[in-house]
Design an enzyme around this catalytic site. Structure first.
Site, short mmCIF file in Angstrom:
data_model
loop_
_atom_site.label_atom_id
_atom_site.label_comp_id
_atom_site.label_asym_id
_atom_site.label_seq_id
_atom_site.Cartn_x
_atom_site.Cartn_y
_atom_site.Cartn_z
N GLY A 59 25.86 -19.59 -47.75
CA GLY A 59 26.02 -19.62 -46.30
C GLY A 59 25.94 -18.22 -45.75
N GLN A 64 27.63 -11.35 -40.02
CA GLN A 64 27.36 -10.67 -41.30
C GLN A 64 26.04 -9.90 -41.28
OE1 GLN A 64 28.24 -14.46 -43.57
NE2 GLN A 64 29.01 -12.92 -45.00
N LEU A 108 29.84 -12.65 -49.08
CA LEU A 108 28.85 -11.58 -49.22
C LEU A 108 29.30 -10.29 -48.53
CD1 LEU A 108 25.64 -13.71 -48.59
CD2 LEU A 108 26.38 -12.74 -50.78
N HIS A 153 33.88 -16.92 -39.78
CA HIS A 153 33.19 -15.65 -39.53
C HIS A 153 32.87 -15.49 -38.04
CE1 HIS A 153 32.43 -13.61 -43.32
NE2 HIS A 153 31.88 -14.68 -43.89
O1 GNR Z 1 27.94 -17.40 -51.10
C1 GNR Z 1 29.04 -17.80 -50.69
N1 GNR Z 1 29.78 -18.64 -51.46
C2 GNR Z 1 30.86 -19.36 -51.00
C3 GNR Z 1 31.66 -20.02 -51.93
C4 GNR Z 1 32.73 -20.78 -51.52
C5 GNR Z 1 33.03 -20.89 -50.18
C6 GNR Z 1 32.26 -20.23 -49.24
C7 GNR Z 1 31.18 -19.47 -49.64
S1 GNR Z 1 30.21 -18.67 -48.45
C8 GNR Z 1 29.56 -17.35 -49.39
C9 GNR Z 1 28.52 -16.58 -48.58
C10 GNR Z 1 29.20 -15.96 -47.38
O2 GNR Z 1 29.84 -14.94 -47.43
N2 GNR Z 1 29.12 -16.62 -46.26
O3 GNR Z 1 29.76 -16.18 -45.17
NI NI Z 2 31.45 -14.99 -45.94
#
Ligand code: GNR
Ligand code: NI
Length: 184
Positions: A59, A64, A108, A153
């Site tokens: 996601g 971000q 991330l 976010h």
């Molecule tokens: O890559 C991501 N893995 C994830 C794992 C469990 C719950 C949410 C996420 S989102 C994250 C990527 C990210 O930072 N999205 O905002």
């Molecule tokens: Ni995130």
């Protein structure tokens, strides 16, 4: 692509858009609703999807990538065959289950840290798709955690905010220490 030796070559691409990391203040700001879904919005959703896949992540929210508009992309499929890309404009959670679930989350924007987070196990969400059509769907499992993480976010909330103060402070101390040693 095949190399001259016949091996599969996977081209390592840089994420298209730079991903903003903590403690950048843009991650604590609230993103504004999109008022018109035009070509620029659709282009941004495509750039965000490419950035998410290259990261790789499941996601990505606009904050971000340094953009304070309410856009989210997500794809929680386990492999490419089942890919299900959702590109969401102004997503909202409309119902949450009483039952909660604890899942391991990462972000991330907080690289190198994961933690178990308790959230409602199932949610329904509503959003506009890139064509401006209203969509609604129920999410469970990893998808439910992901959409809640992404909408957080857009509201300036990070997954560490859902942890106990002790755990949050522990992660935050390490994050700040690393940021300092990276010179940012
Ligand atoms: O890559 C991501 N893995 C994830 C794992 C469990 C719950 C949410 C996420 S989102 C994250 C990527 C990210 O930072 N999205 O905002
Ligand atoms: Ni995130």
């Amino acid at each position: 692509m095949k190399s001259q030796l016949g091996r599969e070559v996977v081209k390592k691409q840089m994420p298209l858009l730079p991903i903003i990391k903590v403690p950048d203040p843009v991650l604590r700001q609230k993103a504004a609703p999109v008022t018109e879904i035009d070509a620029a919005v659709r282009q941004q959703l495509d750039d965000m999807a490419e950035t998410m896949y290259e990261a790789p992540g499941i996601g990505l929210a606009a904050n971000q990538v340094n953009s304070l508009v309410r856009l989210v992309v997500m794809d929680c499929a386990a492999d490419e065959e089942q890919a299900r890309l959702l590109q969401m404009v102004n997503p909202e959670i409309i119902t949450v289950s009483e039952e909660s679930a604890r899942l391991e989350e990462g972000c991330l924007s907080i690289p190198g840290f994961t933690a178990e987070v308790d959230r409602p196990a199932e949610v329904t969400a509503r959003w506009l798709d890139p064509q401006g059509a209203q969509q609604e769907a129920a999410f469970s499992g990893l998808e439910a955690a992901c959409i809640q993480h992404e909408i957080d976010h857009l509201n300036g909330v990070l997954f560490i905010d859902h942890l106990s103060r002790l755990k949050r402070d522990m992660i935050w101390r390490k994050v700040l220490k690393e940021a300092r040693s990276n010179g940012d």
